[in-house]
Design a protein around this motif. Structure first.
Motif, PDB file in Angstrom:
ATOM      1  N   VAL A  55       0.870  -1.251   0.012  1.00 40.97           N
ATOM      2  CA  VAL A  55      -0.170  -0.089  -0.007  1.00 40.97           C
ATOM      3  C   VAL A  55       0.871   1.204  -0.019  1.00 40.97           C
ATOM      4  O   VAL A  55       1.835   1.144   0.204  1.00 40.97           O
ATOM      5  N   LEU A  56       0.406   2.205  -0.413  1.00 41.08           N
ATOM      6  CA  LEU A  56       1.165   3.680  -0.509  1.00 41.08           C
ATOM      7  C   LEU A  56       1.030   4.353   1.002  1.00 41.08           C
ATOM      8  O   LEU A  56      -0.271   4.658   1.153  1.00 41.08           O
ATOM      9  N   MET A  93      -7.497  11.613   7.007  1.00 40.46           N
ATOM     10  CA  MET A  93      -7.468  10.424   7.298  1.00 40.46           C
ATOM     11  C   MET A  93      -7.999   9.930   8.953  1.00 40.46           C
ATOM     12  O   MET A  93      -7.821  10.893   9.767  1.00 40.46           O
ATOM     13  N   THR A  94      -8.137   8.731   9.057  1.00 42.01           N
ATOM     14  CA  THR A  94      -8.661   8.396  10.231  1.00 42.01           C
ATOM     15  C   THR A  94      -7.869   7.099  10.998  1.00 42.01           C
ATOM     16  O   THR A  94      -7.230   6.153   9.882  1.00 42.01           O
ATOM     17  N   TYR A 152      -3.026   5.128   9.983  1.00 43.56           N
ATOM     18  CA  TYR A 152      -4.280   5.829   9.469  1.00 43.56           C
ATOM     19  C   TYR A 152      -4.520   5.599   8.016  1.00 43.56           C
ATOM     20  O   TYR A 152      -3.590   5.254   7.294  1.00 43.56           O
ATOM     21  N   LYS A 153      -5.588   5.901   7.822  1.00 43.31           N
ATOM     22  CA  LYS A 153      -5.938   5.491   6.298  1.00 43.31           C
ATOM     23  C   LYS A 153      -7.240   6.315   5.899  1.00 43.31           C
ATOM     24  O   LYS A 153      -7.687   7.114   6.495  1.00 43.31           O
ATOM     25  N   LEU A 154      -7.023   6.598   4.434  1.00 39.76           N
ATOM     26  CA  LEU A 154      -7.889   7.387   3.669  1.00 39.76           C
ATOM     27  C   LEU A 154      -8.396   6.677   2.492  1.00 39.76           C
ATOM     28  O   LEU A 154      -7.439   6.193   1.590  1.00 39.76           O
ATOM     29  N   ASN A 155      -9.554   6.397   2.249  1.00 40.70           N
ATOM     30  CA  ASN A 155     -10.040   5.920   0.875  1.00 40.70           C
ATOM     31  C   ASN A 155     -10.554   6.915   0.002  1.00 40.70           C
ATOM     32  O   ASN A 155     -11.282   7.545   0.601  1.00 40.70           O
ATOM     33  N   ARG A 156     -10.202   6.763  -1.126  1.00 39.48           N
ATOM     34  CA  ARG A 156     -10.606   7.802  -2.450  1.00 39.48           C
ATOM     35  C   ARG A 156     -12.272   7.879  -2.258  1.00 39.48           C
ATOM     36  O   ARG A 156     -12.513   9.055  -2.365  1.00 39.48           O
ATOM     37  N   HIS A 157     -12.778   6.888  -2.246  1.00 38.27           N
ATOM     38  CA  HIS A 157     -14.331   6.941  -2.350  1.00 38.27           C
ATOM     39  C   HIS A 157     -15.034   7.312  -1.162  1.00 38.27           C
ATOM     40  O   HIS A 157     -16.126   7.709  -1.441  1.00 38.27           O
ATOM     41  N   GLU A 158     -14.391   7.339  -0.120  1.00 42.31           N
ATOM     42  CA  GLU A 158     -14.982   7.659   1.143  1.00 42.31           C
ATOM     43  C   GLU A 158     -14.825   8.896   1.686  1.00 42.31           C
ATOM     44  O   GLU A 158     -15.441   9.336   2.604  1.00 42.31           O
ATOM     45  N   VAL A 196      -4.494  12.008  -9.729  1.00 43.60           N
ATOM     46  CA  VAL A 196      -3.304  11.727 -10.772  1.00 43.60           C
ATOM     47  C   VAL A 196      -3.006  10.184 -11.131  1.00 43.60           C
ATOM     48  O   VAL A 196      -3.280   9.547 -11.773  1.00 43.60           O
ATOM     49  N   LEU A 197      -2.872   9.618  -9.847  1.00 40.86           N
ATOM     50  CA  LEU A 197      -2.372   8.312  -9.827  1.00 40.86           C
ATOM     51  C   LEU A 197      -3.295   7.174  -9.852  1.00 40.86           C
ATOM     52  O   LEU A 197      -3.559   6.168 -10.091  1.00 40.86           O
ATOM     53  N   HIS A 198      -4.597   7.838  -9.386  1.00 42.43           N
ATOM     54  CA  HIS A 198      -5.937   6.991  -9.091  1.00 42.43           C
ATOM     55  C   HIS A 198      -5.748   5.920  -8.189  1.00 42.43           C
ATOM     56  O   HIS A 198      -6.384   4.869  -8.662  1.00 42.43           O
ATOM     57  N   VAL A 199      -5.179   6.149  -7.442  1.00 44.50           N
ATOM     58  CA  VAL A 199      -5.106   4.936  -6.129  1.00 44.50           C
ATOM     59  C   VAL A 199      -6.388   4.990  -5.351  1.00 44.50           C
ATOM     60  O   VAL A 199      -6.800   5.961  -5.025  1.00 44.50           O
ATOM     61  N   ASP A 200      -6.710   3.834  -4.922  1.00 44.96           N
ATOM     62  CA  ASP A 200      -7.946   3.552  -4.065  1.00 44.96           C
ATOM     63  C   ASP A 200      -7.755   4.087  -2.557  1.00 44.96           C
ATOM     64  O   ASP A 200      -8.752   4.589  -1.940  1.00 44.96           O
ATOM     65  N   GLU A 201      -6.685   3.959  -1.953  1.00 46.40           N
ATOM     66  CA  GLU A 201      -6.347   4.403  -0.758  1.00 46.40           C
ATOM     67  C   GLU A 201      -4.972   4.729  -0.346  1.00 46.40           C
ATOM     68  O   GLU A 201      -3.918   4.038  -1.269  1.00 46.40           O
TER      69      GLU A 201
END
Length: 174
Positions: free
Chosen positions: A91-92, A148-149, A164-170, A122-127
């Motif tokens: 994961v990034l 991020m949460t 900590y994580k952040l999803n592009r769609h959320e 730009v990179l279109h990663v999901d999270e």
């Protein structure tokens, strides 16, 4: 060919090179800036860090990027996306590390916001994730400011780390 990647209102981001060793050493040799890392770094260790970053550019097309003042070109720190193996998958991680002399000027938040947007638009990663020491309150604040949460605590680098994580769609636009 320019190594400039993108800009914000106050910052410019460019690819790291071996000529950045002295500037990076200003952070890596500062025990207060490195308090949440295993140790400070020598010049040789800093060159190893740069080589690791260049290897990430080649293998993953991402890595830590040099952050400079857009008006003066002055080195401020580094911020970027680092591939991390978490629970068996890559994961990034959005990471940031700045000179102590520029702390509390909003640069980390501005840089992290720009890198988050770059990752998603730009990179279109999901999270994206950030791995933060539990006592690193300034980094926690930056992660939370960009949406991020804290998902959980994990074991990494032989210590407890907050994931900590952040999803592009959320995420909500900030």
């Amino acid at each position: 060919m320019t190594s400039l990647l993108f800009e914000t209102k106050r910052l410019q981001f460019r690819l790291m090179t071996t000529s950045d060793v002295e500037n990076l050493l200003r952070i890596f040799s500062d025990s207060k800036a490195m308090v949440h890392y295993p140790s400070t770094k020598s010049k040789e260790e800093t060159l190893t860090w740069i080589q690791w970053t260049l290897d990430n550019y080649r293998a993953y097309q991402v890595g830590m990027w040099i952050v400079e003042d857009k008006q003066t070109g002055a080195f401020l720190g580094q911020c970027g996306l680092v591939p991390q193996k978490i629970e068996g998958r890559i994961v990034l991680e959005l990471g940031y590390l700045f000179l102590r002399s520029v702390w509390n000027h909003g640069y980390a938040t501005e840089a992290a916001t720009a890198v988050r947007n770059y990752a998603f638009h730009v990179l279109h990663v999901d999270e994206i994730i950030s791995l933060i020491a539990p006592a690193n309150n300034p980094s926690i604040r930056v992660a939370e400011k960009i949406g991020m949460t804290c998902e959980k605590e994990i074991e990494k680098w032989n210590k407890k780390i907050l994931l900590y994580k952040l999803n592009r769609h959320e995420r909500k636009e900030k």
